[in-house]
Each structure stands twice: as C-alpha cells, then as structure tokens.
Design a protein around this motif. Structure first.
Motif, PDB file in Angstrom:
ATOM      1  N   ILE A 268       0.313 135.678  -2.964  1.00  0.00           N
ATOM      2  CA  ILE A 268      -0.612 136.318  -3.264  1.00  0.00           C
ATOM      3  C   ILE A 268      -0.784 137.400  -3.704  1.00  0.00           C
ATOM      4  O   ILE A 268      -0.764 138.946  -3.285  1.00  0.00           O
ATOM      5  N   PRO A 269      -1.079 137.727  -5.067  1.00  0.00           N
ATOM      6  CA  PRO A 269      -1.518 139.632  -6.160  1.00  0.00           C
ATOM      7  C   PRO A 269      -2.575 139.724  -5.183  1.00  0.00           C
ATOM      8  O   PRO A 269      -3.617 139.350  -5.062  1.00  0.00           O
ATOM      9  N   ALA A 270      -3.164 140.904  -4.394  1.00  0.00           N
ATOM     10  CA  ALA A 270      -3.593 141.461  -3.813  1.00  0.00           C
ATOM     11  C   ALA A 270      -3.623 142.935  -4.106  1.00  0.00           C
ATOM     12  O   ALA A 270      -2.427 143.704  -4.494  1.00  0.00           O
ATOM     13  N   LYS A 271      -4.324 144.019  -3.057  1.00  0.00           N
ATOM     14  CA  LYS A 271      -4.016 145.311  -3.465  1.00  0.00           C
ATOM     15  C   LYS A 271      -5.315 145.971  -2.210  1.00  0.00           C
ATOM     16  O   LYS A 271      -6.244 144.961  -1.681  1.00  0.00           O
ATOM     17  N   SER A 272      -4.598 146.909  -1.854  1.00  0.00           N
ATOM     18  CA  SER A 272      -5.008 147.983  -0.103  1.00  0.00           C
ATOM     19  C   SER A 272      -5.455 148.791  -0.515  1.00  0.00           C
ATOM     20  O   SER A 272      -5.783 149.419  -2.097  1.00  0.00           O
ATOM     21  N   GLY A 273      -6.792 149.396   0.407  1.00  0.00           N
ATOM     22  CA  GLY A 273      -7.499 150.989   0.541  1.00  0.00           C
ATOM     23  C   GLY A 273      -7.071 151.045   1.296  1.00  0.00           C
ATOM     24  O   GLY A 273      -7.274 150.641   2.415  1.00  0.00           O
TER      25      GLY A 273
END
Ligand code: DON
Length: 331
Positions: A268-273
């Motif tokens: 799934i599209p995801a973005k981390s920090g």
C-alpha cells in the motif's frame, strides 16, 4: 428491522476488529526494541522508544484505534508529500516535475551522493531530502511563514483543525542541519532552487516540525485513498491527478531505500518520517466483501524506534501484518 440488524453487525464487526488490532499492537510492541530513536535531531531522542499506536479510519465511518494514540509528534518526512501536493496545486504539476523527477534512488533519504556523482539536472524525487528542499523552494510566498501557509491551509481543510508547530523540534532541527545545508548548497549549484536558500531551509525545517497525531496521519491518508475527494462533502480538496501522483511517489519512494520491500510485502502507498510516523493509504478495493475496510481507509501509525532506513521497526511489522490479514494490498 433490517436497519437494526445492520447496526448490530457493524457494532460486532467493530468490536471484533478492535480486539484483533489490540492484540496485534500488544504483540508488535516488542519489536520496538529492535530499533533506535533518531538522534541526529536531538529533540527526537526524547520520545518513548517503546511507544506504538495505530489509528485506522474507514470510508464506512468505522474507526479503530489502539496503543499510544494520544502522543503527538513532528510530522517530519510525511510533510514532503503535502509540500509536493501544495507546490503542484500552486504552480501546476508540469512546472514542479520540470524541477524534480519521479525516480526512486535506492539510497538513504539524505544522500548527497547522486547530486555529486551523477551531476543530475534535477533531484530524483520529492520524497528524498534533496527533492523535498527543491519542492519547498517552489512554494508560493516570500517568507518561510508565507510559504508554509499553503500546507497549513490544506491540513486545516483535511483535519478540521490547524496543527501547531513544535518549536523545540524546529530549533533542534535547525541547529543540527549540517547535512541539509550541504544538500542545499549542491542544489544552489544545480540551479533548481527558486527561493533564497536560507528561506527555503527554514521553511523545510518548519514543515518537518508540524505537530500531528496518528489520527491526523490516518485522516491525511484517507483523503489520498479517495483521490483527493472529501467523501463527506464531495469536495475535491486535492486535484485527483495530483493526489494519484502523490500515491505513486509514496509507493515507489515513500519508505526510502526500503520502498521496494514495503511494496512487495505490504503493498500500500505509505510515507514514513524519522519521528516514527507512517501515513498509509488504502484505496477502495474489489475483493471478498467480508474483508474489512473494503471501501478504503487511511492508517496512521506512531512508533519512534527506527530501523537503519529510518522507518518505524514495529510500525512496519504491524502494517505488514494488518495488510496481509485483511488483504489490503493494492496489487
Ligand atoms: O530533514 C530531515 O532529515 C528530517 N527533517 C526529515 C527526515 C525524515 O523524516 C526521513 N524519514 N524517514
């Protein structure tokens, strides 16, 4: 009668899913010890390394939340998705794409190597630091606060409140910004920056310091799951084409040099920090209708202990488990 039994089923399903997620959070919390808090921004080292929390908000109105969901944290690199979206909304997509590419790097998020070795004309993508700093330079406004305003306004529309800036994180980030400054100077040489370097960096440090919760990340993920449309009002909050491109970037570059594995095993599209947040987006899917969140959902995760790539150790494992158990993959 039919309505009544539907409500009862929904309540039972909610309770059932809630119990599952509570168990999974309990289980995966032990993986927080596999990771380490980010220390290159000293303020981030003050987080609780064993924290783990998740919020899932469905288009069907169902919300599941579990673990450390009351902690707020700085949005860090998740902001890069929205700086890109706002820059595209303000300047047009092709204008932005003429200045930043859409290729994954396979390198660390703050790598300088490509800028030096390949003498590239534009940074690889908007989700690595070089690309993000370039995108930030394109935001409308003369001062850093003016430049940030577009991001704040978009967040306010999606979240229903205007988030705060975590001043301590901002100052900590600014004081230890040697590498981002080095990237900034390479970009100056490349000629892609459209604003003064100091103002650009100040805006970038501030956008990374916006304070959010796991619920905020879930709401941001949900609007992207719906291609930018607010399902409650029908309003197109983000132009669909831009929202879709943002998801492509999240899938191919959102988890840095672990993006390929995340696409393969979570899907799934995801973005981390680096503060430990992950924003994931699950578009509506057409499968067995008994699977949960068939109509799409947004997921926000908080788990500040990170792996080598800068992604939440426990958060990734928790997402992988949920995605495989509920068949959330977009593939
Ligand atoms: O510029 C930095 O290094 C941080 N403000 C943001 C990096 C980040 O979140 C990368 N995450 N995995």
């Amino acid at each position: 009668m039919v309505q009544g039994s539907t409500n009862l089923n929904t309540e039972l399903t909610q309770e059932w899913l809630q119990n599952y997620v509570d168990d999974w959070v309990k289980f995966y919390r032990k993986h927080t010890t596999d990771g380490k808090l980010a220390s290159y921004i000293p303020q981030l080292e003050k987080a609780d390394p064993n924290a783990l929390g998740i919020v899932i908000i469905g288009n069907n109105g169902m919300t599941i939340q579990s673990g450390d969901i009351d902690t707020t944290f700085s949005i860090q690199s998740v902001s890069k998705v929205f700086a890109f979206i706002v820059a595209c909304m303000q300047r047009g997509m092709s204008y932005v794409l003429n200045r930043v590419d859409v290729e994954p790097t396979g390198e660390a998020f703050n790598s300088i190597m490509h800028l030096e070795m390949k003498k590239i004309e534009k940074p690889f993508n908007p989700l690595v630091n070089a690309g993000a700093i370039t995108v930030t330079s394109l935001l409308e406004g003369k001062t850093s606060d003016e430049k940030l305003e577009g991001i704040f306004q978009l967040f306010e529309k999606i979240l229903g409140h205007r988030p705060e800036l975590d001043i301590e994180v901002y100052e900590s980030e600014r004081e230890t910004s040697i590498r981002n400054r080095a990237i900034g100077y390479f970009l100056l040489e490349t000629g892609v920056l459209e604003s003064d370097l100091e103002i650009t960096l100040e805006t970038y440090f501030k956008q990374c310091s916006i304070e959010v919760s796991a619920e905020d990340l879930a709401r941001l993920g949900l609007i992207l799951a719906n291609d930018g449309i607010d399902r409650m009002t029908g309003e197109e909050v983000i132009p669909t084409q831009i929202a879709r491109l943002a998801k492509v970037l999240m899938l191919t570059c959102g988890m840095y040099d672990a993006s390929g594995k995340f696409a393969a095993y979570v899907g799934i599209p995801a973005k981390s920090g680096v503060s430990g947040g992950i924003m994931a987006t699950v578009p509506p899917r057409a499968r067995d209708e008994l699977l949960p969140f068939m109509d799409g959902c947004g997921i926000g995760v908080y788990g500040p202990a990170l792996d080598k790539q800068g992604n939440s150790t426990a958060g990734i494992r928790l997402l992988r488990h949920i995605a495989s158990h509920w068949d959330l993959s977009i593939f």
